[in-house]
Motif scaffolding. Structure first.
Motif, mmCIF file in Angstrom:
data_model
loop_
_atom_site.group_PDB
_atom_site.id
_atom_site.type_symbol
_atom_site.label_atom_id
_atom_site.label_comp_id
_atom_site.label_asym_id
_atom_site.label_seq_id
_atom_site.Cartn_x
_atom_site.Cartn_y
_atom_site.Cartn_z
ATOM 1 N N GLN A 217 3.017 22.343 111.133
ATOM 2 C CA GLN A 217 4.221 23.165 110.993
ATOM 3 C C GLN A 217 4.114 24.510 110.495
ATOM 4 O O GLN A 217 4.535 25.569 110.725
ATOM 5 C CB GLN A 217 5.393 22.309 110.405
ATOM 6 C CG GLN A 217 5.789 20.965 111.131
ATOM 7 C CD GLN A 217 6.940 21.254 112.211
ATOM 8 O OE1 GLN A 217 7.018 22.559 112.542
ATOM 9 N NE2 GLN A 217 7.698 20.353 112.688
ATOM 10 N N PHE A 218 3.279 24.411 109.255
ATOM 11 C CA PHE A 218 3.175 25.545 108.196
ATOM 12 C C PHE A 218 2.218 26.736 108.847
ATOM 13 O O PHE A 218 2.684 27.868 108.489
ATOM 14 C CB PHE A 218 2.569 25.147 106.943
ATOM 15 C CG PHE A 218 2.468 26.034 105.802
ATOM 16 C CD1 PHE A 218 3.652 26.544 105.590
ATOM 17 C CD2 PHE A 218 1.451 26.629 105.417
ATOM 18 C CE1 PHE A 218 3.851 27.510 104.430
ATOM 19 C CE2 PHE A 218 1.479 27.431 104.274
ATOM 20 C CZ PHE A 218 2.497 27.966 103.735
ATOM 21 N N VAL A 219 1.383 26.410 109.735
ATOM 22 C CA VAL A 219 0.527 27.379 110.361
ATOM 23 C C VAL A 219 1.002 27.938 111.859
ATOM 24 O O VAL A 219 0.432 28.697 112.352
ATOM 25 C CB VAL A 219 -0.922 27.254 110.238
ATOM 26 C CG1 VAL A 219 -1.450 26.918 108.987
ATOM 27 C CG2 VAL A 219 -1.131 25.854 111.497
ATOM 28 N N ALA A 220 2.039 27.000 112.418
ATOM 29 C CA ALA A 220 2.462 27.508 113.689
ATOM 30 C C ALA A 220 3.063 28.721 113.640
ATOM 31 O O ALA A 220 3.544 29.286 112.803
ATOM 32 C CB ALA A 220 3.672 26.477 114.011
ATOM 33 N N PRO A 221 2.841 29.559 114.632
ATOM 34 C CA PRO A 221 3.435 30.879 114.883
ATOM 35 C C PRO A 221 4.936 31.079 114.757
ATOM 36 O O PRO A 221 5.409 32.302 114.325
ATOM 37 C CB PRO A 221 2.997 31.295 116.411
ATOM 38 C CG PRO A 221 2.515 30.271 116.998
ATOM 39 C CD PRO A 221 2.422 29.212 116.036
ATOM 40 N N THR A 222 5.716 29.969 115.204
ATOM 41 C CA THR A 222 7.178 30.073 114.919
ATOM 42 C C THR A 222 7.415 29.702 113.440
ATOM 43 O O THR A 222 6.733 29.162 112.749
ATOM 44 C CB THR A 222 7.838 29.113 115.864
ATOM 45 O OG1 THR A 222 7.337 27.751 115.717
ATOM 46 C CG2 THR A 222 7.547 29.516 117.521
ATOM 47 N N GLY A 223 8.844 30.037 113.154
ATOM 48 C CA GLY A 223 9.107 29.708 111.798
ATOM 49 C C GLY A 223 9.316 28.178 111.592
ATOM 50 O O GLY A 223 9.504 27.345 112.463
ATOM 51 N N TRP A 224 9.864 28.031 110.447
ATOM 52 C CA TRP A 224 10.053 26.365 109.969
ATOM 53 C C TRP A 224 11.016 26.513 108.895
ATOM 54 O O TRP A 224 10.828 26.801 107.755
ATOM 55 C CB TRP A 224 8.768 25.771 109.647
ATOM 56 C CG TRP A 224 9.065 24.287 109.153
ATOM 57 C CD1 TRP A 224 9.595 23.435 109.770
ATOM 58 C CD2 TRP A 224 7.857 23.742 108.382
ATOM 59 N NE1 TRP A 224 9.306 22.167 109.341
ATOM 60 C CE2 TRP A 224 8.428 22.276 108.530
ATOM 61 C CE3 TRP A 224 6.781 23.970 107.423
ATOM 62 C CZ2 TRP A 224 7.900 21.043 107.682
ATOM 63 C CZ3 TRP A 224 6.378 23.017 106.921
ATOM 64 C CH2 TRP A 224 6.708 21.704 106.755
ATOM 65 N N ALA A 225 12.206 26.076 109.404
ATOM 66 C CA ALA A 225 13.491 26.071 108.719
ATOM 67 C C ALA A 225 13.550 25.208 107.442
ATOM 68 O O ALA A 225 13.964 25.411 106.339
ATOM 69 C CB ALA A 225 14.780 25.793 109.561
ATOM 70 N N GLU A 226 12.615 23.954 107.629
ATOM 71 C CA GLU A 226 12.587 23.132 106.472
ATOM 72 C C GLU A 226 11.342 23.523 105.771
ATOM 73 O O GLU A 226 10.888 22.281 104.887
ATOM 74 C CB GLU A 226 12.662 21.469 107.122
ATOM 75 C CG GLU A 226 13.709 21.230 107.735
ATOM 76 C CD GLU A 226 13.824 21.562 109.411
ATOM 77 O OE1 GLU A 226 12.703 21.972 109.755
ATOM 78 O OE2 GLU A 226 15.103 21.799 109.781
ATOM 79 N N MET A 227 10.706 24.631 105.779
ATOM 80 C CA MET A 227 9.416 24.665 105.009
ATOM 81 C C MET A 227 9.591 24.447 103.556
ATOM 82 O O MET A 227 8.559 23.677 102.677
ATOM 83 C CB MET A 227 9.123 26.300 105.267
ATOM 84 C CG MET A 227 7.802 26.749 104.307
ATOM 85 S SD MET A 227 7.434 28.561 104.329
ATOM 86 C CE MET A 227 9.049 29.098 103.631
ATOM 87 N N LYS A 228 10.674 24.910 102.833
ATOM 88 C CA LYS A 228 10.853 24.915 101.276
ATOM 89 C C LYS A 228 10.728 23.347 100.837
ATOM 90 O O LYS A 228 10.428 23.153 99.828
ATOM 91 C CB LYS A 228 12.056 25.511 101.005
ATOM 92 C CG LYS A 228 11.778 27.176 100.913
ATOM 93 C CD LYS A 228 12.946 27.769 100.421
ATOM 94 C CE LYS A 228 12.816 29.308 100.482
ATOM 95 N NZ LYS A 228 13.652 30.244 99.857
ATOM 96 N N ASP A 229 11.292 22.209 101.736
ATOM 97 C CA ASP A 229 11.244 21.141 101.404
ATOM 98 C C ASP A 229 9.800 20.387 101.351
ATOM 99 O O ASP A 229 9.643 19.373 100.750
ATOM 100 C CB ASP A 229 12.050 20.254 102.306
ATOM 101 C CG ASP A 229 13.395 20.671 102.471
ATOM 102 O OD1 ASP A 229 14.000 21.089 101.591
ATOM 103 O OD2 ASP A 229 14.118 20.476 103.680
#
Length: 275
Positions: free
Chosen positions: A30-42
């Protein structure tokens, strides 16, 4: 009944807001996918939380690069995922270090081999020397010829997959070099420095080191007193090489502070990088 409904209404939003439990490999993808990740900070903590505040790493990587994640190791409290970036003119690797907080995995730190950008300009400069200057270079550097220096610089800055391919192609010579070092008992002396000097001075060992584009054999790079480390190169403490340890139980632990990756190559051999 009213109170039960009220409690249920209060609990549902909180339950919905709780991030699902993800494994390190899933977080990495998820972290290296080209799209964003809304839950990243969790899923971030420590150093990584301070670095990735608005964008994932994937959003900062050129979109045309292919991203491949590989779980290198996962224990009870730590894990390491290697990420390979590949494009028409680019091939790089970096490493995601995870720590467990309670029952949740969090991305702790991002590491790669430092200062490799210095290699390609040096390779280009040396590769374009005319024959007369190459001969002069060899006279001035009898212990590290022009051919060895170019090969060593290329291997130092190579992608992990290319280093692994170099090892597989030359497996017989790696085994021969290992047998010579082990037979010499160089690292059983009281002084590691004395043993290291003697091992690298052995003509047969030295010839194989140069043939394989390795700079030296040592036991001081990874913090493993029972391992043999065949160093390719690096700058300051950021080094890359091949490590040998037949007993997996004696392998050093990967950490963001020192040994950033240890990839198995088979038969007790590993690709390692330090920082």
């Amino acid at each position: 009944m009213k109170y039960l409904l009220l409690l249920l209404c209060l609990w549902l939003p909180a339950a919905a807001a709780t991030a699902p439990t993800l494994a390190p490999l899933q977080i990495a993808e998820q972290f290296v996918a080209p799209t964003g990740w809304a839950e990243m900070k969790d899923y971030l903590c420590c150093e990584a939380a301070g670095q990735a505040k608005r964008e994932t790493l994937g959003q900062q990587i050129p979109p045309q690069l292919q991203r491949t994640c590989q779980l290198v190791a996962q224990g009870d409290s730590t894990a390491v995922v290697a990420v390979e970036l590949r494009g028409p003119a680019e091939h790089r690797d970096f490493y995601l270090h995870f720590a467990k907080e309670g029952d949740a995995w969090k991305l702790q730190a991002i590491r790669n081999l430092a200062m490799t950008h210095l290699g390609p300009p040096m390779v280009e400069l040396l590769s374009n020397l005319p024959p007369a200057e190459v001969a002069d270079y060899d006279r001035k550097h009898p212990d590290a010829s022009h051919a060895f220096t170019v090969g060593n610089l290329r291997l130092w800055t190579a992608a992990d997959a290319d280093i692994a391919a170099h090892f597989r192609k030359n497996r017989a010579d790696f085994r021969k070099m290992l047998r010579l070092v082990q037979a010499g008992n160089y690292f059983t002396t009281d002084s590691a420095a004395v043993g290291e000097k003697a091992a690298n001075a052995n003509p047969a060992v030295h010839a194989l080191l140069r043939k394989l584009f390795l700079s030296r054999v040592t036991r001081r790079e990874t913090g493993c007193a029972s391992c043999l480390e065949f160093v390719i190169g690096g700058k300051v403490n950021s080094t890359v090489g091949l490590l040998y340890q037949a007993d997996r139980a004696q392998l050093p632990a990967m950490t963001p502070e020192r040994l950033i990756v240890l990839k198995p190559l088979g038969d007790g051999w590993y690709l390692y990088k330090t920082t």
